[in-house]
Design a protein around this motif. Structure first.
Motif, PDB file in Angstrom:
ATOM      1  N   CYS A  98       0.851  -1.186   0.000  1.00 26.04           N
ATOM      2  CA  CYS A  98       0.000   0.000   0.000  1.00 26.04           C
ATOM      3  C   CYS A  98       0.887   1.237   0.000  1.00 26.04           C
ATOM      4  N   ASP A  99       0.352   2.359  -0.441  1.00 25.51           N
ATOM      5  CA  ASP A  99       1.145   3.572  -0.630  1.00 25.51           C
ATOM      6  C   ASP A  99       1.304   4.400   0.638  1.00 25.51           C
ATOM      7  N   ASN A 100       0.385   4.244   1.579  1.00 20.34           N
ATOM      8  CA  ASN A 100       0.367   5.093   2.768  1.00 20.34           C
ATOM      9  C   ASN A 100       0.537   4.232   4.022  1.00 20.34           C
ATOM     10  N   ILE A 101       1.583   4.510   4.810  1.00 21.36           N
ATOM     11  CA  ILE A 101       1.837   3.710   6.009  1.00 21.36           C
ATOM     12  C   ILE A 101       0.677   3.789   7.000  1.00 21.36           C
ATOM     13  N   ASN A 102      -0.084   4.875   6.974  1.00 17.49           N
ATOM     14  CA  ASN A 102      -1.220   5.014   7.893  1.00 17.49           C
ATOM     15  C   ASN A 102      -2.293   3.962   7.645  1.00 17.49           C
ATOM     16  N   ASP A 103      -2.332   3.411   6.426  1.00 19.27           N
ATOM     17  CA  ASP A 103      -3.358   2.432   6.072  1.00 19.27           C
ATOM     18  C   ASP A 103      -2.873   0.991   6.191  1.00 19.27           C
ATOM     19  N   CYS A 104      -1.614   0.786   6.574  1.00 20.99           N
ATOM     20  CA  CYS A 104      -1.042  -0.555   6.498  1.00 20.99           C
ATOM     21  C   CYS A 104      -1.505  -1.449   7.647  1.00 20.99           C
ATOM     22  N   ASP A 105      -1.512  -2.766   7.356  1.00 18.70           N
ATOM     23  CA  ASP A 105      -1.834  -3.788   8.355  1.00 18.70           C
ATOM     24  C   ASP A 105      -0.570  -4.453   8.903  1.00 18.70           C
ATOM     25  N   PHE A 106       0.557  -4.258   8.218  1.00 19.51           N
ATOM     26  CA  PHE A 106       1.817  -4.833   8.702  1.00 19.51           C
ATOM     27  C   PHE A 106       2.982  -3.961   8.261  1.00 19.51           C
ATOM     28  N   ILE A 107       4.082  -4.077   9.019  1.00 20.40           N
ATOM     29  CA  ILE A 107       5.331  -3.397   8.692  1.00 20.40           C
ATOM     30  C   ILE A 107       6.447  -4.431   8.763  1.00 20.40           C
ATOM     31  N   PHE A 108       7.224  -4.533   7.687  1.00 22.28           N
ATOM     32  CA  PHE A 108       8.351  -5.458   7.616  1.00 22.28           C
ATOM     33  C   PHE A 108       9.638  -4.643   7.623  1.00 22.28           C
ATOM     34  N   GLY A 109      10.584  -5.013   8.501  1.00 20.14           N
ATOM     35  CA  GLY A 109      11.797  -4.211   8.582  1.00 20.14           C
ATOM     36  C   GLY A 109      12.994  -4.958   9.127  1.00 20.14           C
ATOM     37  N   ARG A 110      14.118  -4.229   9.147  1.00 18.72           N
ATOM     38  CA  ARG A 110      15.364  -4.726   9.710  1.00 18.72           C
ATOM     39  C   ARG A 110      15.682  -3.956  10.980  1.00 18.72           C
ATOM     40  N   LEU A 111      16.234  -4.654  11.947  1.00 17.72           N
ATOM     41  CA  LEU A 111      16.682  -4.045  13.201  1.00 17.72           C
ATOM     42  C   LEU A 111      18.183  -4.300  13.299  1.00 17.72           C
ATOM     43  N   GLY A 112      18.972  -3.219  13.300  1.00 18.56           N
ATOM     44  CA  GLY A 112      20.423  -3.401  13.237  1.00 18.56           C
ATOM     45  C   GLY A 112      21.176  -2.543  14.234  1.00 18.56           C
ATOM     46  N   ARG A 113      22.439  -2.880  14.428  1.00 16.18           N
ATOM     47  CA  ARG A 113      23.315  -2.095  15.294  1.00 16.18           C
ATOM     48  C   ARG A 113      24.749  -2.198  14.798  1.00 16.18           C
ATOM     49  N   LYS A 114      25.571  -1.233  15.194  1.00 16.38           N
ATOM     50  CA  LYS A 114      26.985  -1.224  14.823  1.00 16.38           C
ATOM     51  C   LYS A 114      27.697  -2.436  15.434  1.00 16.38           C
ATOM     52  N   LYS A 115      28.598  -3.022  14.641  1.00 15.68           N
ATOM     53  CA  LYS A 115      29.399  -4.147  15.100  1.00 15.68           C
ATOM     54  C   LYS A 115      30.864  -3.741  15.140  1.00 15.68           C
ATOM     55  N   ASP A 116      31.496  -3.899  16.290  1.00 18.97           N
ATOM     56  CA  ASP A 116      32.920  -3.621  16.418  1.00 18.97           C
ATOM     57  C   ASP A 116      33.704  -4.726  15.709  1.00 18.97           C
ATOM     58  N   ILE A 117      34.528  -4.364  14.728  1.00 15.86           N
ATOM     59  CA  ILE A 117      35.230  -5.387  13.947  1.00 15.86           C
ATOM     60  C   ILE A 117      36.718  -5.455  14.272  1.00 15.86           C
ATOM     61  N   ASN A 118      37.130  -4.853  15.380  1.00 11.59           N
ATOM     62  CA  ASN A 118      38.545  -4.912  15.758  1.00 11.59           C
ATOM     63  C   ASN A 118      39.002  -6.333  16.050  1.00 11.59           C
TER      64      ASN A 118
END
Length: 327
Positions: A80-100
Motif C-alpha cells: 500500500c502507498d500510505n503507512i497510515n493504512d497498512c496492516d503490517f510493517i516489515f523491517g530490519r533491526l540493526g546495530r553497529k558491530k565492532d570489527i577490531n
C-alpha cells in the motif's frame, strides 16, 4: 536453522505518584490500540530518512530500524502507498558491530585479510521483524527472527521514548505465552505423545537395578554431575494418545505428585490442522511460542524474500493460538 519468536506489544503511559508509605511509586496506564497506531506510524512517517531508516540510539554505538515494506491484508500481503493504512510493517533491526576482533580468512590457504571500511562506513549486524496490526481484536503482535548479535526486539521501544513528545509513554514488548498449558492442549486437534524427565540417584540408574553397569565399570566413572531418565509414551502417527484430551491435566498432576521434587521436565506433543507437532512444556506453566525453519537460499535478495514470506507464513499458521494468548 533459524528461530522466529512471537511477541505482543502494549502501549502504556507510566505515571508517578506518592503511595501510602509516602514513597515514590508508579502505575502503568494502558493506552488504546488506535492511539498506538496513530503515534507509532506518525513518528515513523515524520522521522524516516531517504534510506528508510530511523535512528534508535546515537552514534558511535548506534542502532536503527530500516523499513523494508508495509502493506495491507496480513494473510495475503499486498503493498500500500500510505503507512497510515497498512496492516503490517516489515523491517530490519540493526546495530553497529565492532570489527577490531574480526577478519576475513581464506578457507583453502587460511590467509587472513583485514575487513576494510570506506569513510563514514560501519559494519552492521541486523535481523528482521514483522509487526502485525490486528484491528479486529485491537492487538499488535510481532514476529521476530532471533539473532544473537542483532539488537533485542525491545529496542523498538526507542521509537516512542526517543521521538514522542510525552516522555512518559513507552512500549511493553513481551513474549506471547499462556499460563495454562493444559487448558490450551484440550483445544488441540491432536495430542500424540506425553513425556517426562526425572532426576534419579546415580547409583540407582547406573547400577544393577538400573542399566546394569558392573561394579568395575561403575567405579571407572568420574565427574558425574547428575543422571536423569526420560519416559515417553507415543501414539501411532497422526493418532490421539488419549481418548479424552481433558485427561492431560490429570496425567500432569499425577506425574508431579508421584515424583514430587524429581520432575525436571514434563511435556505433551500436540498440533492443530496444518501445524507441525510442537512440544508444550508444563514446567513453570509457561509456553513461549516460537517456530523454526531452514533457509533454502544463500542469495542476499532471495534470502530477504524468503524471510519476509516465512515470517508471515509462520505467524498465520499460529495466528488463532497467538491471538488467544494475547487476550
Amino acid at each position: 536453522m533459524a528461530t522466529i519468536h512471537f511477541y505482543k506489544l502494549d502501549y502504556l503511559k507510566r505515571e508517578q505518584f506518592i503511595n501510602s508509605n509516602k514513597q515514590e511509586d508508579y502505575k502503568d496506564i494502558y493506552l488504546s490500540f488506535e492511539e498506538f497506531e496513530k503515534d507509532f506510524k506518525g513518528i515513523i512517517k515524520k522521522n524516516i530518512n531517504k534510506e528508510n531508516c530511523i535512528l534508535l540510539e546515537d552514534r558511535p554505538n548506534y542502532s536503527l530500524i530500516e523499513i523494508l515494506e508495509y502493506g495491507k491484508s496480513i494473510g495475503s500481503p499486498i503493498e500500500c502507498d500510505n503507512i497510515n493504512d497498512c496492516d503490517f510493517i516489515f523491517g530490519r533491526l540493526g546495530r553497529k558491530k565492532d570489527i577490531n576482533d574480526m577478519h576475513r580468512r581464506n578457507q583453502k590457504s587460511f590467509e587472513s585479510v583485514k575487513i576494510e571500511k570506506k569513510k563514514d562506513e560501519e559494519i552492521e549486524v541486523f535481523t528482521y521483524f514483522k509487526i502485525f496490526f490486528e484491528r479486529h481484536v485491537k492487538k499488535v503482535s510481532i514476529a521476530y527472527l532471533t539473532s544473537l548479535s542483532a539488537p533485542n526486539i525491545r529496542k523498538l521501544n526507542n521509537i516512542i521514548t526517543r521521538y514522542h513528545t510525552d516522555r512518559k509513554r513507552m512500549l511493553d514488548i513481551t513474549p506471547i505465552i499462556t499460563k495454562d498449558v493444559a487448558k490450551m492442549l484440550k483445544k488441540k486437534q491432536l495430542i500424540n505423545a506425553v513425556s517426562y524427565k526425572l532426576a534419579v540417584p546415580t547409583d540407582k540408574i547406573l547400577g544393577l537395578d538400573g542399566i546394569g553397569l558392573t561394579e568395575s565399570v561403575f567405579e571407572e566413572l568420574e565427574n558425574v554431575k547428575s543422571t536423569e531418565i526420560v519416559i515417553t509414551i507415543t501414539a501411532q502417527r497422526n493418532k490421539n494418545l488419549l481418548k479424552d484430551k481433558g485427561k492431560i491435566e490429570e496425567f500432569k498432576d499425577h506425574i508431579y505428585k508421584t515424583h514430587k521434587g524429581r520432575v525436571k521436565d514434563c511435556l505433551a506433543k500436540a498440533k492443530d490442522e496444518g501445524q507441525n507437532m510442537l512440544p508444550y512444556h508444563f514446567l513453570d506453566n509457561e509456553f513461549i511460542t516460537k517456530a523454526k525453519f531452514k533457509y533454502t537460499s544463500q542469495d542476499g535478495d532471495k534470502r530477504v524474500e524468503e524471510i519476509k514470506k516465512t515470517l508471515v507464513d509462520k505467524y498465520i499458521l499460529h495466528r488463532g493460538e497467538l491471538l488467544d494468548y494475547m487476550k
